[in-house]
Design an enzyme around this catalytic site. Sequence first.
Site, short mmCIF file in Angstrom:
data_model
loop_
_atom_site.label_atom_id
_atom_site.label_comp_id
_atom_site.label_asym_id
_atom_site.label_seq_id
_atom_site.Cartn_x
_atom_site.Cartn_y
_atom_site.Cartn_z
N ASP A 279 0.83 -1.09 -0.03
CA ASP A 279 0.05 -0.03 0.02
C ASP A 279 0.91 1.04 -0.11
O ASP A 279 2.11 1.16 0.09
CB ASP A 279 -0.98 -0.02 1.04
CG ASP A 279 -2.31 1.00 0.78
OD1 ASP A 279 -2.18 1.82 -0.06
OD2 ASP A 279 -3.24 0.73 1.76
C1 BGC Z 1 -4.90 3.31 0.17
C2 BGC Z 1 -5.17 2.20 -0.98
C3 BGC Z 1 -4.71 2.95 -2.29
C4 BGC Z 1 -3.42 3.50 -2.39
C5 BGC Z 1 -3.13 4.28 -3.55
C6 BGC Z 1 -3.60 4.19 0.05
O1 BGC Z 1 -3.71 5.21 0.79
O2 BGC Z 1 -4.94 2.62 1.40
O3 BGC Z 1 -6.21 1.71 -1.01
O4 BGC Z 1 -5.11 1.93 -3.29
O5 BGC Z 1 -3.69 4.56 -1.33
O6 BGC Z 1 -4.04 5.53 -4.06
#
Ligand code: BGC
Length: 746
Positions: A279
């Site tokens: 993530d």
């Molecule tokens: C979120 C993810 C997301 C990623 C990219 C993160 O802060 O937890 O779900 O896909 O950002 O934007």
Amino acid sequence: MKKLALRIYSLFVFCGMFGYLSAQHNIENRIENMLSKMSLRQKIGQMNQVNARKPDERLYQQIRDGEVGSILNAEDPALLNQLQKIAVDESRSGIPLVFARDVIHGFKTIFPIPLGQAASFNPQIVEESSRIAAIEASENGIRWTFAPMMDISRDPRWGRIAESFGEDTYLSEAMSVAMVKGFQGNDLSNPSSIAACAKHFIGYGAAEGGRDYNISNIPERQLRNIYLPPFEAAIKDADCATIMTSFNSNNGIPLSANKFLLTDLLRNEWKFDGVVVSDWASIGIMTTQGFCEDKKDAARKAANAGMEIDMVSECFINNLEQLVKDGSVSEKTIDDAVKNILRLKYRLGLFDRPYTDLNLQSKKYAINHLHAAKKAAEESFILLKNKNDILPLGNNIKTVAIIGPMADAPHDQMGTWCFDGEKEYTQTPLNALKKQFGKNVNFIYEQTLAFSRDKDTSKFVKAVEAAKKSDAVLLFIGEESILSGEAHSLADLNLVGAQSELISELSKTSKPIITIVMAGRPLTIEKEISLSDAVLYAWHPGTMGGPAIADVLFGKSCPGGKLPVTFPRYVGQIPLYYNYERIGRPANKKEVLLNDIPLEAKQSSLGNTSYYLDAGFDALFAFGYGLSYTTFEYSNLTLPKKNLSKDDVLRINVTLKNTGKREGCEVVQLYTSDITASIAPPVKELKDFKRVTLKPGEQQIVTFDLPIQKLAFWNYEMNKVVESGKFDVMVGGNSVDLLKMRFTVD
Ligand code: BGC
């Protein structure tokens, strides 16, 4: 003749199979060949994902140097082609980039939030919504989305519950599989297909206290029985191309460096051959989590655990080369990761077709996309209350007051995680009601509160005046979109701003009040429900929410959604979910409540049970609950065979009758309960569901065929088995009001 046809057919099947296998073989050869020509630095470059919201000279140079494998957050197709050209023509390896973005519930045409889509109990709707999202997003060159989010969510304080399919494993599994299929289409190499990403692996929805990014403590058995099945199904039944690890640590181990889950389970047990991505900077934050000394240590632990793409933390690109030279990470580990990344790019057809066709006829907001979004919204609505059948509004209703901050909130009705939805294209209830029913009904609009958190009560007088002039009030309340979603946890789930006071004031007019709630999560609205004659829970319904709500209110369509999550009466009841594990002292609902306790009562616990003295026994609304404009009666639950073996299929018949005056759709829900097991089993678990539409007076025998293997669970010895013994099967229209029968498995 028949024989000849069969032979020709078999030959085709064989050639097809052979073709497929040889294509696979071919891809694997090409990957090996490519890998053998790459420098260590270039390989590590494939494992580096960069944020390109504002691309600059540094990014161009990084791509040229082969230090970037994928890019997120860029969406201008011309820019994407420009970046791709640098990768393909100017970098030494010429490996194309893959462009990723969070396309969560629509790209331009916005569908209801995933929690709303789950309320439809209709996987087809979900598959269609993600297919359309893929068509629209791929037009811009996006070939990888970070969805679906399949975190089991049992805490509405957690803002990301909006992005989930709710509290139930089986429902989440069905919806996740459908969403992956929609995104990926029949063939991932088709330019309109985009790779899906099963996230967040794992336990993120069980963040302590519903506080985002917090820890979870889920033991392995619960992980396997409750949290992992949607991921396993997404991989095995829908070939989900990628997986994202979560921010949390579970049982003390951050998920971005959890070798047991990322390697032992995902690779060795499940044979996943897709890509694992972190993530956002979740590798880097392992230093803050106190799990890694510095970013180099974080890169080492993540790579050795099975992490393959570092989203934006730059831990990999800055440290892996040295770590390989030191011998702390083997080159084989890097090679294995890069093979998976190259395979993804092959599967997406990027080596053959790296560029986006800028001359494509755009399908964004195409009429069939808007129709699908409207249908999805209609099916996501849940009728929570309908006193005296006030809904649908009849011909006797001539003047209607439309009141509240959500009646004309084009941005907020789209919901969380809408990077690309445009409020200019959103159709609000106010506009739709006027357009669709303005000929026959006189609408008076009073916004009264400018937004959901508004506390200014100065316009209440005008709202009350409007209500007094009307035959009914349509009150649109809820949450702005920004109040749910990532990093938007709440400790208080009552209505924000002066919305609750507004409904109290309006109720004094004695006019029928129809409350439409647009929100990203369950809210504790017991009081507001009691002050309303009817309540329609519309979630954040997306681009076409307005026309869908208008049609439902005036009876052009009938609500049939069911709750994918339990609604608590008080925050203090959380976590509250229907499929809790059996307890030794369950409440029998005859116990004393707070005000029944005599003064200076002596200490006592004998005979007491598990409940809250102040909140009582029940949820506000149970999982699976939802009314219709008609009524349904269940009868005649029968099991043709009641003693079964573990390889059998249990047949279940039940008669469903539409006992009301309108056509309607019912979600028939099938639950089972294991009476005694080697671990304390859940009180009941959803195992299947069917949507059935019946005309007034019509009845139908609804049949389920439940393979006994679906009763398997991870037992005391940590084996996935069906244990012999007694079971109950239950069928009904929600998780509480159920017909029940016993059967045995030998
Ligand atoms: C979120 C993810 C997301 C990623 C990219 C993160 O802060 O937890 O779900 O896909 O950002 O934007």
